[in-house]
Write an enzyme that holds these catalytic residues in place. Structure first.
Site, PDB file in Angstrom:
ATOM      1  CG  HIS A 485     -40.544  70.849  27.245  1.00 30.17           C
ATOM      2  ND1 HIS A 485     -41.558  70.031  26.810  1.00 30.17           N
ATOM      3  CD2 HIS A 485     -41.133  71.783  28.021  1.00 30.17           C
ATOM      4  CE1 HIS A 485     -42.714  70.469  27.282  1.00 30.17           C
ATOM      5  NE2 HIS A 485     -42.478  71.525  28.031  1.00 30.17           N
ATOM      6  CE1 TYR A 601     -48.680  77.848  25.496  1.00 33.45           C
ATOM      7  CE2 TYR A 601     -48.785  76.643  27.567  1.00 33.45           C
ATOM      8  CZ  TYR A 601     -48.552  76.666  26.209  1.00 33.45           C
ATOM      9  OH  TYR A 601     -48.180  75.513  25.557  1.00 33.45           O
ATOM     10  CB  THR A 614     -49.344  70.950  24.765  1.00 30.39           C
ATOM     11  OG1 THR A 614     -48.424  71.656  23.923  1.00 30.39           O
ATOM     12  CG2 THR A 614     -48.601  70.017  25.692  1.00 30.39           C
TER      13      THR A 614
END
Length: 799
Positions: A485, A601, A614
Site C-alpha cells: 500500500h 472512514y 487520499t
C-alpha cells in the site's frame, strides 16, 4: 594450464544453459581465444534495448516538459522571428540589437549567419517564456474548484468558459505525465474551518458532556498551539509539491512496525463468473504478458492521463512511476521504498522454490506462448526447496523489526544476498498456487469467501508481501493480486488490473484448447532456480514470523457479496448518487448490527493536486444519523425520504470538500506531525488521532469500462477487491459499482471480536439496500418510483 571464463547472462538464462561470451586458454603455444557470437549478440541486443529506452525517456521528458506547447512550436517561433528580421521590422523592441552587441561573433560568420544565431537565441527565449505562461495559466485554471460544487444542469457561465479554456489548452494529445507540472499544489485549510468540520462530524457520536469537553479542547488548540503549528505547515506547503503525501507515506505506512499483511496490503479479484482458461500455465503466461505490456505503456507514456469521469480535468499520475520494479525494504525504525528503472525478469514462487524468469529474448518480449512454456517448466520442475526456503516469504508477513534484523544479518552477502536481490529487483512477483479457488463447487458463496482470504494472505509464506504487487495464479486458472500500500492507492492498482483482465480475455486470448497464442522458441533457456543457504538461526526467525502472521490471518473473518438485485441504474433514476446511496445503506446496516453509530472512514482521492493521495470522508454525519433513526423508529415515509435526500446531499458535499483539499483528517494529521517535530503535546490532536475507525470503507472505481464488452459478454465482470479490518472491533468494507445492475461488497472483521460478524453484517447490508430502494420506490412524486411496477421490481430481483 590456466583457463579463464567470462560469462554474460541474457534474459531467461538458467544455470544449465549459460552462454560464454568469450573464453581464452593459456597454453605453451600461446593464447587460444574463442568467441561466442550468440552471447555477444545477446549483449548487443540488451544494450540496444537499454539505449532505446533511454532515448524514449529523454524524448518524453522533453515533450512533457514543454506541454501544453509542442516541441515543434520552437521551430515555428524561430522562423517567424527570422521572417520579421528580414522584413527589417523589430518585434523585440530593441532586445535583438542588444543581443547582437553582446554576442561573441566569429569573423568567419556572415551577416546572414549572425541573424540566424540571434533569431534562434531570441526565438528560444520567447518560446520558453510562452511555455511558462501557458503552464502557469493552465495551473491557474486547474486550481478552480467551484465546478465540482455545481449541480448537474445548473452550470454557471464562469464554469462553462473555464471548461472551454481547459479543453483548448489540452488540445494536443498529452502523454501520461504531461500535466504533472501544471497541477496545483494541495491547499492548506484554515485551522478554524478544519476544527469546525471536525466538531460537526463527531457531534452525533458523543454525549453532550463529551462533546462540550471536546469543544473546549478544540477551542484551546485553535487559539494557542494551532496557530503556531499552522505557520510551519504553510511554510512546508510553499516549497513541497504536496504538504501531506511524504509524511503520509512515511508515518502511516513505512514507519508501521506491525505486519503489512492484512493490516495494510489489499487484493484484487479475477472475473467473478468466468475463467478464460483452466490451464494454470496459460493463465500465468497471458497475465504476465499483459502486465509487461502495461509496463511498456508506462515507460513510453502511452497511457492516457486519468481524468475525472465525464470531464477534461486531469488527475495526478505520480503513483504510476513506482508500479513496477519496486520493493519495500524493511528497516528497524522505518522501511524504505526501493525502485529500479528497469528489470528484465519476474520472480516466481512454486511449491517452496523461487525462480528467476527472464521475459526478454533477443531484445524482444517473450510471447504469451513462450511465457506459458516457461511457466510449465517451473510447474514440472521436480527439485525440492533448499533447507529453509519453502516458508522464507513469512519474513515479509510478520513484524517488520525482526525481518529487518534478519535481512541485515543473514542476507547481507553471498548466495542469500544474490537471491534476495533477484526477488527485490524483479519487475513483480508471481505465485503459482497449488490450490483451486473461485466461485465454484456445491457452496459457491463460501468458496468465494475462501478465495478472498487466500488473496489477502494466502498461506502467509507463499506471497512476497514487500513487492509493489504480487500476482497469484491458482491451479484451476483463477487469478488475483496482492498489492503493497505505501507506494500507491487502490485506484492506481485497479487501473492496472482492469487492463490486465481485459487484455487477457479480449486481446491476447487463448486457442481452442485453452493454451496461449503466439510463436514458441523451444530453445529458450530454462528459468533459473534461486539458491539459498539459510542457517538455523534464520529458520527460527522465519518460524516466529510465520506464527505471528498465521495468528493474524486466522483471525480474519471475510465475506464477499455479489449483490445483483439491482445496481446504480435503478438508484440514478431517483437522482441519487450511487456512492451516497451505498454509504447510507452502510450506516443503516451498522446501526442495525451494533445498535449505535460509529466514526466512519470513506477513502476519497486528492489527485486533482500534484502528488495527491487520499483524504477521509467522514460518512457518519448528523444528517445520516437523523435519517437512520427516523427510519428505524417508524417515522412517516415522506419524512424519511426527505431526511434521506438531505443526508445524501450532505455526503456528496463532504466528498467534494475532501476531493478539493478541504478535508479534516490529513490536515489534523500533519499538524500532529509538526507538533511531534517541535516536541510539544496537544491533548486535542492526541485524542483526535487515537479515535478508532470502526467502519472503514472504500469504493473500487471502474475506470476503463470501454475495455470490456459488457453488452456481448456481461459475465466478464470483476468482483473488485478488498482489505482487512482497520479496528480490532470494526469492519472493513470495500465495494465496487459494476455496470448498471450490480454491486459487489467485500466485508472483513475479526473472529476475536464477539461483537462483529462479517456474514451477519453482510446480511444487514443486503437488507438495507433493499429497504432504501423500497422507500424510494414508494414515493408517488418520484417519476422513477411511479414508473416501477411491482411486476418489474420482482423481475429485476430475479436477474
Amino acid at each position: 594450464m590456466f583457463v579463464y571464463n567470462t560469462t554474460v547472462e541474457f534474459s531467461g538464462m538458467a544455470e544449465a544453459h549459460q552462454a560464454v561470451a568469450f573464453q581464452f586458454t593459456i597454453t605453451p603455444e600461446g593464447i587460444d581465444l574463442q568467441l561466442s557470437h550468440e552471447a555477444l549478440r545477446q549483449v548487443y541486443l540488451s544494450g540496444l534495448r537499454s539505449w532505446r529506452k533511454r532515448f524514449i525517456r529523454i524524448r518524453n521528458s522533453v515533450i512533457s516538459g514543454v506541454y501544453p506547447a509542442s516541441p515543434y512550436s520552437w521551430l515555428f517561433v524561430v522562423v517567424a522571428i527570422l521572417a520579421t528580421m528580414y522584413t527589417r521590422s523589430d518585434p523585440s523592441m530593441g532586445l535583438i540589437s542588444k543581443i547582437q552587441e553582446h554576442l561573441p561573433v566569429s569573423e568567419s560568420l556572415s551577416v546572414q549567419s549572425q541573424m540566424v544565431v540571434v533569431a534562434v537565441l531570441f526565438g528560444t527565449l520567447i518560446w520558453f517564456s510562452f511555455i511558462l505562461a501557458m503552464r502557469l495559466f493552465l495551473k491557474l485554471l486547474l486550481s478552480y474548484q467551484r465546478w465540482i460544487f455545481e449541480l448537474h444542469g445548473k452550470i454557471s457561465i464562469t464554469t462553462k468558459i473555464w471548461a472551454v479554456l481547459i479543453k483548448l489548452l489540452s488540445g494536443r494529445e498529452p502523454l501520461l505525465y504531461s500535466y504533472q507540472s501544471s497541477l496545483p499544489n494541495l491547499p492548506v485549510p484554515a485551522v478554524r474551518d478544519t476544527i469546525k468540520r471536525y466538531l460537526e462530524s463527531v457531534r452525533p457520536l458523543m454525549s453532550t458532556t463529551d462533546f462540550q469537553r471536546m469543544t473546549a479542547l478544540a477551542t484551546q488548540f485553535e487559539n494557542n498551539l494551532g496557530t503556531r503549528l499552522q505557520w510551519y505547515l504553510k511554510l512546508k506547503a510553499l516549497w513541497a509539491s504536496n504538504y501531506v503525501s511524504d509524511w503520509w507515506e512515511e508515518y502511516v505506512y513505512l514507519r508501521g512496525r506491525s505486519p503489512i499483511m492484512v493490516n495494510s496490503n489489499y487484493y484484487g479479484m479475477d472475473f467473478l463468473y468466468v475463467t478464460p482458461t483452466s490451464i494454470q500455465a496459460a493463465r500465468a503466461g497471458n497475465t504476465i504478458k499483459a502486465l509487461l505490456l502495461y509496463r511498456r505503456k508506462i515507460n513510453l507514456e502511452e497511457l492516457k492521463p486519468s481524468h475525472i469521469p465525464g470531464t477534461v480535468i486531469p488527475l495526478c499520475a505520480a503513483q504510476f512511476e513506482r508500479m513496477f520494479n519496486t520493493t519495500r525494504i524493511p528497516g528497524e525504525e522505518a522501511d524504505t521504498l526501493q525502485h529500479w528503472k528497469d528489470s528484465d525478469y519476474v520472480a516466481v514462487y512454486h511449491r517452496g522454490r523461487y525462480f528467476k524468469l527472464g521475459v526478454y529474448r533477443a531484445g524482444r518480449l517473450l510471447s504469451p506462448r513462450e511465457l506459458e512454456f516457461q511457466i510449465t517448466r517451473i510447474l514440472d520442475d521436480p527439485s525440492p526447496p533448499c533447507p529453509g526456503e519453502e516458508k522464507l516469504g513469512a519474513l515479509t508477513a510478520g513484524d517488520r523489526e525482526p525481518w529487518a534484523r534478519a535481512r541485515k544479518e543473514f542476507f547481507g552477502s553471498g548466495v542469500n544476498k544474490r537471491s534476495l536481490d533477484c526477488i527485490e529487483k524483479a519487475a513483480f512477483f508471481v505465485t503459482l498456487d497449488d490450490d483451486e479457488q473461485g466461485m465454484m463447487g456445491d457452496d459457491p458463496a463460501r468458496n468465494l469467501d475462501i478465495y478472498a482470504k487466500s488473496l489477502l494472505h494466502g498461506k502467509c509464506y507463499d506471497r512476497w508481501f514487500d513487492k509493489s504487487f504480487s500476482v497469484v495464479v491458482f491451479k484451476n486458472g483463477k487469478s488475483g493480486l496482492n498489492a503493497e500500500h505505501s507506494w500507491a492507492d487502490a485506484p492506481t492498482v485497479s487501473h492496472l488490473w482492469e487492463y490486465v483482465l481485459a487484455s487477457d480475455a479480449f486481446q491476447l486470448g487463448y486457442d481452442g484448447e485453452g493454451h496461449c497464442k503466439g510463436e514458441l522458441d523451444p530453445t529458450l533457456p530454462r528459468p533459473q532456480k534461486l539458491s539459498w543457504d539459510i542457517p538455523p538461526e534464520c529458520q527460527e526467525q522465519v518460524t516466529q514470523s510465520l506464527m505471528v502472521a498465521q495468528t493474524l490471518a486466522d483471525d480474519v473473518d471475510f465475506h464477499v457479496i455479489p449483490f445483483r438485485d439491482f445496481g446504480k441504474g435503478r438508484v440514478k433514476k431517483h437522482k441519487i448518487s450511487p456512492d451516497a446511496f451505498i454509504q447510507l445503506a452502510l450506516q443503516l446496516a451498522y446501526y442495525r448490527d451494533r445498535g449505535m453509530f460509529c466514526l466512519t472512514y470513506e477513502a476519497s482521492m486528492t489527485r486533482l493536486f500534484r502528488e495527491g493521495r487520499t483524504e477521509t470522508v467522514r460518512s457518519c454525519s448528523n444528517e445520516s444519523c437523523a435519517f437512520v433513526k427516523a427510519l428505524e423508529e417508524g417515522e412517516d415515509m415522506d419524512v424519511c425520504r426527505r431526511l434521506f435526500r438531505l443526508a445524501a446531499e450532505k455526503h456528496q458535499n463532504l466528498y467534494r470538500l475532501a476531493m478539493t483539499g478541504s478535508g479534516i483528517d490529513r490536515h489534523l494529521f500533519c499538524l500532529y506531525v509538526v507538533s511531534k517535530y517541535l516536541g510539544v503535546e496537544s491533548p486535542f490532536l492526541k485524542e483526535v488521532l487515537s479515535e478508532p475507525w470502526r467502519l472503514s470503507t472504500s469504493q473500487t472505481p471502474v475506470q476503463q469500462i470501454e475495455l470490456f464488452d459488457l453488452v456481448n459478454h456481461p459475465e466478464y465482470i470483476s468482483c473488485g477487491g478488498g482489505f482487512g479490518p482497520v479496528a480490532d472491533d470494526g469492519y472493513g468494507v470495500s465495494y465496487i459499482i459494476v455496470a448498471e445492475d450490480m454491486f459487489n461488497f467485500h466485508i472483513s472483521c475479526k473472529h476475536s471480536c464477539a461483537q462483529t460478524d462479517a456474514h451477519r453484517f453482510g446480511a444487514h447490508i443486503r437488507q438495507a439496500l433493499q429497504d432504501l430502494l423500497k422507500m424510494l420506490n414508494t414515493d408517488k412524486k418520484d417519476p422513477a418510483g411511479a414508473s416501477q411496477t411491482p411486476a418489474q421490481t420482482d423481475k429485476q430481483k430475479t436477474r
